[in-house]
Write a protein that holds these residues in place. Sequence first.
Motif, PDB file in Angstrom:
ATOM      1  N   LEU A 119      40.534  29.964  44.548  1.00  0.00           N
ATOM      2  CA  LEU A 119      39.111  29.898  44.232  1.00  0.00           C
ATOM      3  C   LEU A 119      38.602  31.259  43.770  1.00  0.00           C
ATOM      4  CD1 LEU A 119      36.546  28.246  44.042  1.00  0.00           C
ATOM      5  CD2 LEU A 119      36.164  28.626  46.491  1.00  0.00           C
ATOM      6  N   ARG A 120      39.086  32.324  44.374  1.00  0.00           N
ATOM      7  CA  ARG A 120      38.714  33.669  43.911  1.00  0.00           C
ATOM      8  C   ARG A 120      39.202  33.875  42.484  1.00  0.00           C
ATOM      9  NH1 ARG A 120      37.511  38.151  47.084  1.00  0.00           N
ATOM     10  NH2 ARG A 120      36.988  39.968  45.795  1.00  0.00           N
ATOM     11  N   ALA A 121      40.418  33.408  42.179  1.00  0.00           N
ATOM     12  CA  ALA A 121      40.921  33.519  40.813  1.00  0.00           C
ATOM     13  C   ALA A 121      40.019  32.780  39.839  1.00  0.00           C
ATOM     14  CB  ALA A 121      42.349  32.983  40.731  1.00  0.00           C
ATOM     15  N   LEU A 122      39.539  31.627  40.245  1.00  0.00           N
ATOM     16  CA  LEU A 122      38.657  30.843  39.375  1.00  0.00           C
ATOM     17  C   LEU A 122      37.336  31.552  39.104  1.00  0.00           C
ATOM     18  CD1 LEU A 122      39.407  27.302  40.788  1.00  0.00           C
ATOM     19  CD2 LEU A 122      39.671  27.983  38.395  1.00  0.00           C
ATOM     20  N   THR A 123      36.943  32.465  39.992  1.00  0.00           N
ATOM     21  CA  THR A 123      35.724  33.235  39.760  1.00  0.00           C
ATOM     22  C   THR A 123      36.002  34.534  39.003  1.00  0.00           C
ATOM     23  OG1 THR A 123      35.797  34.467  41.861  1.00  0.00           O
ATOM     24  CG2 THR A 123      34.699  32.301  41.871  1.00  0.00           C
ATOM     25  N   GLY A 124      37.282  34.792  38.663  1.00  0.00           N
ATOM     26  CA  GLY A 124      37.577  35.919  37.788  1.00  0.00           C
ATOM     27  C   GLY A 124      38.439  37.022  38.344  1.00  0.00           C
ATOM     28  N   GLU A 125      38.878  36.926  39.620  1.00  0.00           N
ATOM     29  CA  GLU A 125      39.728  37.966  40.206  1.00  0.00           C
ATOM     30  C   GLU A 125      40.956  37.317  40.816  1.00  0.00           C
ATOM     31  OE1 GLU A 125      37.561  41.293  42.417  1.00  0.00           O
ATOM     32  OE2 GLU A 125      36.202  39.589  42.658  1.00  0.00           O
ATOM     33  N   GLY A 126      42.142  37.753  40.374  1.00  0.00           N
ATOM     34  CA  GLY A 126      43.342  37.155  40.926  1.00  0.00           C
ATOM     35  C   GLY A 126      44.594  37.722  40.302  1.00  0.00           C
TER      36      GLY A 126
END
Length: 265
Positions: A119-126
């Motif tokens: 979910l963090r990746a989906l917001t732009g960080e991962g």
Amino acid sequence: MAEVVVVEVPQWRGSGSRTAERLREGARLLAGMVDAEHRTRVEVDDDLAATAARVRSALSQAPDGLVVTTGGDCGVELEPVKAARRRFGDRLVVVWFDAHGDLNTPSSSPSGAFHGMVLRALTGEGPAGLVPDEPVDPRQVVLVGVRDLDPGEAAFIESNGVRHLGLVDPVALTDAIAEAAPHPRSAAVYVHIDLDVLDPDVFASIGCPTPGGLQPDQLLALVTAIAGRFEVAGLGIVEYEPSRPEDQELLTPLVHTLATVCAKN
């Protein structure tokens, strides 16, 4: 009623569970619980980015309709949510039914497992190769049933306006979605369900059990309320590690009904 398209993704390498290989069978069983006009099974790779590319290809070839993604670990949701974001733009709200926030980064994650970062990746960080070009605004994410957060996740929620509802009633949930949507009347909701959102005393076939949680009828009531008020942009059901026959007996009608409810709008 929309046609239903099932995309089965038996990915398990993104999980930190010691029994994660059971997720392969869980994805197959979940897919079979959904009535669907079209089905596809994605062959997974040890490399998560390679698997994501295959999921992306499968989604691009899928016919119009409600896509139901069955996993596999939570990381399989990367491409379906990305596809919904491309289709619906800033109309999209992501509702994350889960015991965990899945909001870690590689540097904050205690386990290093991608299912706790998706979910963090989906917001732009991962991790490199696993971050979308069009991220989801954290203010358009609603966490439901989350009761186990790492410090970095809690800090991210606090500083970025993520709505964290815990255990909630249907009216409060749909109101929160409307508040999260820039255009409430035309909002589209992606519904993510990690089955560890359920109380492990009731449903134990999961790799990361966390005390407390929703009852099956509560989960169904919440998803029914979403589908009754908003367009459903997609549905993901993940993290089933088959271990008890009674869990499959509980899950079969629940998954069937969840998909049916989401396809009706």
